[in-house]
Design a protein around this motif. Structure first.
Motif, PDB file in Angstrom:
ATOM      1  N   LEU A 465       0.834  -1.207   0.000  1.00  0.00           N
ATOM      2  CA  LEU A 465       0.000   0.000   0.000  1.00  0.00           C
ATOM      3  C   LEU A 465       0.870   1.259   0.000  1.00  0.00           C
ATOM      4  CD1 LEU A 465      -2.728   1.384   0.127  1.00  0.00           C
ATOM      5  CD2 LEU A 465      -2.720   1.074   2.625  1.00  0.00           C
ATOM      6  N   ARG A 466       1.936   1.266   0.777  1.00  0.00           N
ATOM      7  CA  ARG A 466       2.813   2.445   0.806  1.00  0.00           C
ATOM      8  C   ARG A 466       3.441   2.689  -0.570  1.00  0.00           C
ATOM      9  NH1 ARG A 466       3.961   0.594   6.252  1.00  0.00           N
ATOM     10  NH2 ARG A 466       3.365   2.242   7.744  1.00  0.00           N
ATOM     11  N   ARG A 467       3.898   1.619  -1.211  1.00  0.00           N
ATOM     12  CA  ARG A 467       4.518   1.782  -2.521  1.00  0.00           C
ATOM     13  C   ARG A 467       3.481   2.224  -3.558  1.00  0.00           C
ATOM     14  NH1 ARG A 467       8.438  -3.624  -2.435  1.00  0.00           N
ATOM     15  NH2 ARG A 467       9.791  -2.862  -0.747  1.00  0.00           N
ATOM     16  N   ALA A 468       2.270   1.643  -3.480  1.00  0.00           N
ATOM     17  CA  ALA A 468       1.228   2.029  -4.429  1.00  0.00           C
ATOM     18  C   ALA A 468       0.828   3.487  -4.237  1.00  0.00           C
ATOM     19  CB  ALA A 468       0.018   1.112  -4.258  1.00  0.00           C
ATOM     20  N   LEU A 469       0.692   3.929  -2.997  1.00  0.00           N
ATOM     21  CA  LEU A 469       0.329   5.322  -2.710  1.00  0.00           C
ATOM     22  C   LEU A 469       1.428   6.274  -3.165  1.00  0.00           C
ATOM     23  CD1 LEU A 469      -1.239   4.876   0.839  1.00  0.00           C
ATOM     24  CD2 LEU A 469      -2.457   5.562  -1.230  1.00  0.00           C
ATOM     25  N   SER A 470       2.674   5.843  -2.970  1.00  0.00           N
ATOM     26  CA  SER A 470       3.793   6.685  -3.377  1.00  0.00           C
ATOM     27  C   SER A 470       3.770   6.935  -4.881  1.00  0.00           C
ATOM     28  CB  SER A 470       5.107   6.022  -2.960  1.00  0.00           C
ATOM     29  OG  SER A 470       6.214   6.743  -3.440  1.00  0.00           O
ATOM     30  N   GLU A 471       3.482   5.893  -5.657  1.00  0.00           N
ATOM     31  CA  GLU A 471       3.438   6.053  -7.108  1.00  0.00           C
ATOM     32  C   GLU A 471       2.179   6.785  -7.549  1.00  0.00           C
ATOM     33  OE1 GLU A 471       5.977   5.455  -8.889  1.00  0.00           O
ATOM     34  OE2 GLU A 471       7.064   4.534  -7.235  1.00  0.00           O
ATOM     35  N   ALA A 472       1.040   6.477  -6.896  1.00  0.00           N
ATOM     36  CA  ALA A 472      -0.218   7.109  -7.295  1.00  0.00           C
ATOM     37  C   ALA A 472      -0.197   8.609  -7.031  1.00  0.00           C
ATOM     38  CB  ALA A 472      -1.382   6.456  -6.542  1.00  0.00           C
ATOM     39  N   SER A 473       0.643   9.041  -6.088  1.00  0.00           N
ATOM     40  CA  SER A 473       0.737  10.475  -5.799  1.00  0.00           C
ATOM     41  C   SER A 473       1.276  11.254  -7.003  1.00  0.00           C
ATOM     42  CB  SER A 473       1.642  10.701  -4.579  1.00  0.00           C
ATOM     43  OG  SER A 473       1.110  10.057  -3.442  1.00  0.00           O
ATOM     44  N   LYS A 474       1.931  10.578  -7.931  1.00  0.00           N
ATOM     45  CA  LYS A 474       2.505  11.231  -9.109  1.00  0.00           C
ATOM     46  C   LYS A 474       1.481  11.354 -10.242  1.00  0.00           C
ATOM     47  CE  LYS A 474       6.885   8.928  -7.953  1.00  0.00           C
ATOM     48  NZ  LYS A 474       7.899   7.945  -8.421  1.00  0.00           N
ATOM     49  N   TRP A 475       0.332  10.721 -10.105  1.00  0.00           N
ATOM     50  CA  TRP A 475      -0.653  10.721 -11.175  1.00  0.00           C
ATOM     51  C   TRP A 475      -1.475  12.009 -11.159  1.00  0.00           C
ATOM     52  CZ3 TRP A 475      -3.013   5.283  -9.777  1.00  0.00           C
ATOM     53  CH2 TRP A 475      -2.018   4.292  -9.929  1.00  0.00           C
ATOM     54  N   PRO A 476      -2.151  12.267 -12.270  1.00  0.00           N
ATOM     55  CA  PRO A 476      -3.108  13.389 -12.284  1.00  0.00           C
ATOM     56  C   PRO A 476      -4.176  13.211 -11.213  1.00  0.00           C
ATOM     57  CG  PRO A 476      -2.676  12.599 -14.511  1.00  0.00           C
ATOM     58  CD  PRO A 476      -2.021  11.608 -13.588  1.00  0.00           C
ATOM     59  N   GLY A 477      -4.678  14.294 -10.694  1.00  0.00           N
ATOM     60  CA  GLY A 477      -5.640  14.241  -9.600  1.00  0.00           C
ATOM     61  C   GLY A 477      -6.946  13.565  -9.957  1.00  0.00           C
ATOM     62  N   THR A 478      -7.213  13.363 -11.240  1.00  0.00           N
ATOM     63  CA  THR A 478      -8.468  12.707 -11.644  1.00  0.00           C
ATOM     64  C   THR A 478      -8.362  11.189 -11.652  1.00  0.00           C
ATOM     65  OG1 THR A 478      -7.771  12.882 -13.956  1.00  0.00           O
ATOM     66  CG2 THR A 478      -9.163  14.657 -13.081  1.00  0.00           C
ATOM     67  N   ILE A 479      -7.173  10.679 -11.442  1.00  0.00           N
ATOM     68  CA  ILE A 479      -6.957   9.237 -11.483  1.00  0.00           C
ATOM     69  C   ILE A 479      -6.888   8.685 -10.063  1.00  0.00           C
ATOM     70  CG2 ILE A 479      -5.526   7.365 -12.368  1.00  0.00           C
ATOM     71  CD1 ILE A 479      -6.745   9.183 -14.510  1.00  0.00           C
ATOM     72  N   GLY A 480      -7.740   7.686  -9.786  1.00  0.00           N
ATOM     73  CA  GLY A 480      -7.762   7.082  -8.455  1.00  0.00           C
ATOM     74  C   GLY A 480      -6.914   5.818  -8.387  1.00  0.00           C
ATOM     75  N   LEU A 481      -6.686   5.368  -7.154  1.00  0.00           N
ATOM     76  CA  LEU A 481      -5.944   4.133  -6.903  1.00  0.00           C
ATOM     77  C   LEU A 481      -6.905   3.098  -6.326  1.00  0.00           C
ATOM     78  CD1 LEU A 481      -3.347   2.399  -6.520  1.00  0.00           C
ATOM     79  CD2 LEU A 481      -3.137   3.472  -4.249  1.00  0.00           C
ATOM     80  N   SER A 482      -6.890   1.910  -6.892  1.00  0.00           N
ATOM     81  CA  SER A 482      -7.704   0.800  -6.373  1.00  0.00           C
ATOM     82  C   SER A 482      -6.765  -0.221  -5.745  1.00  0.00           C
ATOM     83  CB  SER A 482      -8.522   0.166  -7.501  1.00  0.00           C
ATOM     84  OG  SER A 482      -9.438  -0.765  -6.975  1.00  0.00           O
ATOM     85  N   PHE A 483      -7.069  -0.600  -4.497  1.00  0.00           N
ATOM     86  CA  PHE A 483      -6.168  -1.478  -3.742  1.00  0.00           C
ATOM     87  C   PHE A 483      -6.993  -2.573  -3.063  1.00  0.00           C
ATOM     88  CE2 PHE A 483      -3.555  -2.786  -0.133  1.00  0.00           C
ATOM     89  CZ  PHE A 483      -2.301  -2.909  -0.725  1.00  0.00           C
ATOM     90  N   ASN A 484      -6.506  -3.808  -3.144  1.00  0.00           N
ATOM     91  CA  ASN A 484      -7.220  -4.968  -2.584  1.00  0.00           C
ATOM     92  C   ASN A 484      -6.899  -5.163  -1.106  1.00  0.00           C
ATOM     93  OD1 ASN A 484      -8.547  -6.603  -4.946  1.00  0.00           O
ATOM     94  ND2 ASN A 484      -6.558  -5.917  -5.715  1.00  0.00           N
ATOM     95  N   LEU A 485      -7.933  -5.415  -0.338  1.00  0.00           N
ATOM     96  CA  LEU A 485      -7.770  -5.751   1.081  1.00  0.00           C
ATOM     97  C   LEU A 485      -8.002  -7.248   1.261  1.00  0.00           C
ATOM     98  CD1 LEU A 485      -9.701  -2.865   2.901  1.00  0.00           C
ATOM     99  CD2 LEU A 485      -7.265  -3.011   2.368  1.00  0.00           C
ATOM    100  N   SER A 486      -7.163  -7.891   2.067  1.00  0.00           N
ATOM    101  CA  SER A 486      -7.338  -9.322   2.336  1.00  0.00           C
ATOM    102  C   SER A 486      -8.324  -9.518   3.482  1.00  0.00           C
ATOM    103  CB  SER A 486      -5.997  -9.954   2.715  1.00  0.00           C
ATOM    104  OG  SER A 486      -5.594  -9.518   4.003  1.00  0.00           O
TER     105      SER A 486
END
Length: 660
Positions: A465-486
């Motif tokens: 999640l930390r790595r995904a959030l770190s990369e998603a922070s570089k995206w345009p503000g209109t693009i969301g991040l989808s992350f799976n919870l176990s």
């Protein structure tokens, strides 16, 4: 005779009564021959004291002598071993009869002698009292009958003395009367002591039998399942330890089948534990009836069973037994007028060179069972070389996880989620990818489950999640991040706080974060999942129900829980190009999601035909290989520039794909 027996013989349990009668006969056999010898000697003494040596005996003496002689001969030479209880009763009844007869005849004769031979009164008294006491003590084991000589002979003699004129005789009469009463009392207590002895012996036997029965019951309970009566897990393990045979050229190896019941939980939840117990008992009985002659049937716990053939089965039988278990289980169980339907998933293994221990034998069957369950359930599979290699790789993955190398080597790739109306990427799903120098590419299906079993999933998911959030922070503000919870993540009481803390530390807006949960994650702890999901949604995160339509997902989740997005399992879109029924099902689910206010995503879209169908159904978003395979961070960043780049380095743009 029956009335006499009821009077003579003790009224107690059949076993105690039989034992007491045998004890009486055993004692009498030792005493009666001597008793008749004593009576004959005293009879001769009476004759000599009254008639003398030269005179013949009177009629009473002759009768008594004949009866006593015959009874002495019978008991000394003709008596048989103790037999059946009916024979014992008959023998004791004859003893009572002859005792009464002899006592009565002797009593009359003594009274006659006391009248005719007054000058020999002391001799008559002496011999008559000796005969009375000898008979009484000789028959003391049969106390009720032993009182007959005392009552019929002794007491009348004492009474006659009491009515004589001389004071000395009166005194002798009183003394004799009291002595005889004491003898009667002693005989009573002697008989009671014998009864108590037998009863005590039986009480000891009963306690010993009760202790043995309790020990047997405890051992049985410890070795058997209380509900089905089948062997339990411990008994099965012991049987395998004792009887495991490895396959060779000459003989097959021991065979083990492990199976559990599909759809058992819904039936148990719907109709209650009584219905569930009925299902388990019925399935156990079916297995016992079918395989019990050659195999050990065990209930492992819950809805899991095992069948163990120590001598194994031939190849033909082995190939059929898995299907037979599934067929036997599939027949409905009738309970309270209801037809309860379950099926079985079954894993089999034959002990071979790779079966190094009982634990390995069980693990192999469990591995085959797991493969069946993950491939659709309701079937069976035999453990083979392919599964052995799979398990070997799994052990290596487990070892790598335990070393923590996964945290260094795991990467986050992203797959775009495209809005069908505008043809734009609206979010990207974070996917874990692990490339190991030794094992190569390790897919999430291989290592996520192992990480959950090892208790490492929380640490692993936090890193992802930390790595995904770190990369998603570089995206345009209109693009969301989808992350799976176990399931393990969502069932923790601190799940929402832990996730939101990571999001806050990353600086990523919660409104751009979409958290995907599966049916399994919800089922692991429904109430806890509901509470954690409410907290995440309250913080601004969007919630997506993932893999909806896989297995037996319930529409009740759409009713009872609030989801912003519903992601349809790829199996729903796999056949929509050639199967009208599949299209109808998917179209109905799209309408269902819209009716509860949720947007929907069709996953695993791989062809233009599939895309055209889901678009015609008014599905909101799509995801799949056609629109962009999962790629590394840099590749996605490049493709997100302008949000209208090609879906692949040389392919058409997303708008061109979406618009056909």
């Amino acid at each position: 005779m029956s009335m006499l027996r009821r009077f003579l013989f003790p009224q107690m349990s059949d076993g105690e009564r039989a034992e007491q009668l045998r004890e009486i006969v055993r004692n009498l056999k030792r005493q009666i021959p001597l008793l008749y010898a004593v009576l004959l000697i005293n009879l001769v003494g009476l004759h000599l004291a009254t008639r003398g040596l030269g005179n013949p005996p009177g009629p009473f003496g002759i009768v008594l002598a004949l009866v006593l002689g015959w009874r002495f001969f019978y008991w000394f030479f003709l008596q048989k071993p103790i037999g059946q209880i009916a024979n014992i009763e008959s023998e004791l009844s004859r003893i009572a009869f002859f005792t009464a007869l002899i006592s009565a005849v002797f009593a009359v004769w003594v009274q006659v002698l006391l009248v005719e031979y007054e000058d020999q009164i002391f001799a008559v008294l002496l011999y008559s009292i000796l005969m009375t006491l000898g008979a009484a003590f000789g028959l003391s084991s049969f106390s009720l009958v032993a009182t007959l000589p005392v009552i019929l002979v002794g007491l009348p003699v004492a009474g006659r003395l009491l009515f004589m004129d001389e004071p000395a005789f009166k005194g002798i009469g009183v003394s004799l009367f009291l002595a005889l009463l004491l003898v009667i009392r002693l005989l009573y207590f002697h008989g009671k002591a014998l009864t108590d002895l037998v009863e005590g012996r039986f009480a000891v036997d009963r306690e010993r039998n009760r202790a043995i029965a309790a020990e047997t019951a405890a051992l049985l309970k410890a070795s058997r399942d209380g509900l089905t009566g089948l062997a339990n897990r411990e008994t099965l393990v012991e049987a395998i330890e004792e009887g495991l045979v490895h396959a060779s050229n000459e003989q097959p190896g021991s065979l083990l089948a492990l199976f559990d019941l599909d759809f058992f939980k819904p039936a148990n939840d719907a109709y209650g534990h009584a219905a569930g117990d009925a299902i388990l008992a019925e399935i156990g009985e079916r297995m016992e009836n079918e395989f019990g002659r050659d195999a050990l049937i065990a209930r492992m716990g819950g809805d899991e069973f095992a069948v163990f053939w120590p001598a194994g089965l031939g190849q033909t039988e082995l190939a059929e037994v898995g299907s037979l278990i599934c067929r036997l289980t599939a027949d409905p169980v009738v309970w309270n007028g209801k037809s309860l339907k379950v099926t079985a998933s079954c894993g089999l293994t034959e002990a071979g060179a790779q079966t190094t221990s009982v634990g390995e034998f069980l693990r192999q069957a469990d591995s085959a069972l797991y493969k069946v369950k993950t491939s659709g359930r309701g079937g069976w599979r035999l453990y083979n070389e392919e599964l052995f290699e799979y398990d070997r790789r799994r052990k290596e993955i487990e070892g790598l996880l335990l070393t923590g190398r996964v945290l260094e080597e795991v990467e986050v790739h992203f797959q775009p989620i495209v809005d069908l109306e505008h043809g734009e990427i609206v979010a990207a799903e974070a996917l874990a990818r692990w490339n190991n120098p030794d094992l190569g590419a390790i897919v999430p299906g291989e290592f996520i489950r192992v990480a959950e079993q090892l208790g490492m999933i929380h640490e692993l998911n936090d890193v992802l999640l930390r790595r995904a959030l770190s990369e998603a922070s570089k995206w345009p503000g209109t693009i969301g991040l989808s992350f799976n919870l176990s399931a393990a993540q969502l069932s923790r009481p601190d799940a929402s706080m832990r996730l939101l803390t990571i999001v806050e530390q990353s600086g990523f807006s919660p409104e751009r974060l979409q958290l995907e949960v599966t049916e399994t994650a919800i089922l692991s702890d429904m109430e806890e999942a509901r509470e954690q999901m409410h907290a995440l949604r309250g913080a601004g995160c969007q919630l997506a129900l993932d893999d909806f339509g896989a297995g037996h997902a319930s529409v009740g989740y759409l009713r009872d829980l609030s989801f912003d997005i519903v992601k349809f399992d790829g199996s729903l879109s796999a056949k929509i190009t050639e199967c009208p029924r599949a299209r109808h099902v998917l179209r109905g689910l799209v309408h269902l999601c819209h009716s509860v206010g949720s947007r929907c995503v069709a996953e695993h879209i791989e062809t233009m035909e599939q895309l055209a169908h889901v678009r015609a159904m008014s599905c909101d978003m799509v995801q799949g290989h056609l629109l962009g395979a999962a790629t590394g961070t840099q590749g996605l960043v490049e493709r997100l520039a302008g949000n209208a780049v090609s879906a692949s380095p040389t392919g058409p743009t997303l708008q061109q794909i979406v618009n056909g």
